[in-house]
Design a protein around this motif. Structure first.
Motif, mmCIF file in Angstrom:
data_model
loop_
_atom_site.group_PDB
_atom_site.id
_atom_site.type_symbol
_atom_site.label_atom_id
_atom_site.label_comp_id
_atom_site.label_asym_id
_atom_site.label_seq_id
_atom_site.Cartn_x
_atom_site.Cartn_y
_atom_site.Cartn_z
ATOM 1 N N ARG A 94 0.834 -1.204 0.000
ATOM 2 C CA ARG A 94 0.000 0.000 0.000
ATOM 3 C C ARG A 94 0.867 1.251 0.000
ATOM 4 N N VAL B 94 0.844 4.024 -2.900
ATOM 5 C CA VAL B 94 0.557 5.426 -2.583
ATOM 6 C C VAL B 94 1.712 6.313 -3.053
ATOM 7 N N GLU C 17 0.908 12.507 -0.267
ATOM 8 C CA GLU C 17 0.602 11.144 0.181
ATOM 9 C C GLU C 17 -0.798 11.072 0.775
ATOM 10 N N GLU C 18 -1.192 12.105 1.505
ATOM 11 C CA GLU C 18 -2.533 12.111 2.099
ATOM 12 C C GLU C 18 -3.612 12.088 1.015
ATOM 13 N N SER D 268 -3.681 8.637 -0.504
ATOM 14 C CA SER D 268 -4.338 7.684 0.405
ATOM 15 C C SER D 268 -5.850 7.804 0.322
#
Length: 172
Positions: free
Chosen positions: A139, A143, A154-155, A158
């Motif tokens: 994961r 990402v 990255e947020e 996600s």
């Protein structure tokens, strides 16, 4: 394959790296040429010898934005991997997939492990720790690749991945 200075690549389990160039290093009488990469997440330098094809093959370019969109749009049709019942064999296969896998293979691994997790939870059981770790590593790499493909944080990546999983009834 030749990589250019400043080019963004993915390298094995390191994730996103920048190509700093090439360098010759001498060990005893032997001089070897290396790709020099800098890990974005760790800031460390990674030396990949030209002569080691296995390690060089771990360097790959991230998917283009349209390729990543296509991959995420097809998530419901992506097959799961065959579940390997032998724990040691499964751990080895999962580690190899994480270290060498393409975005599609990482997604297949994640889908497989998440399906198994849901199956086990329905029986009041849990995944082995190494399966959970493989899921988290796959994961994280996916990402990271999404951040490079889409030019997002990255947020944001996600959240995008979660929004892709949710309609499939796959909880994260």
């Amino acid at each position: 394959m030749n990589y250019q200075i400043g080019e963004v690549v993915l390298y094995g389990t390191e994730g996103i790296c920048t190509v700093l160039g090439t360098e010759e290093k001498r060990f005893g009488k032997e001089a070897l040429m290396y790709y020099v990469l800098e890990s974005k997440s760790k800031g460390s330098r990674i030396y990949v010898p030209f002569s080691n094809e296995t390690l060089v093959n771990r360097i790959r370019k991230p998917l283009f934005e349209n390729e990543m969109k296509e991959l995420l749009a097809s998530i419901d049709t992506i097959d799961e991997l065959a579940w390997i019942e032998n724990d040691r064999e499964r751990k080895t296969a999962n580690m190899a997939c994480v270290a060498n896998g393409s975005a599609t293979e990482l997604l297949m691994l994640m889908k497989t492990i998440q399906s198994r997790r849901m199956e086990l939870e329905s029986k009041g059981k849990r995944l082995y720790a190494h399966d959970d770790r493989s899921y988290r590593e796959a994961r994280a790499l996916l990402v990271a690749e999404m951040t490079a493909s889409f030019g997002i944080t990255e947020e944001q990546a996600s959240i995008m991945l979660f929004e892709t999983w949710e309609p499939l009834g796959i909880a994260e």
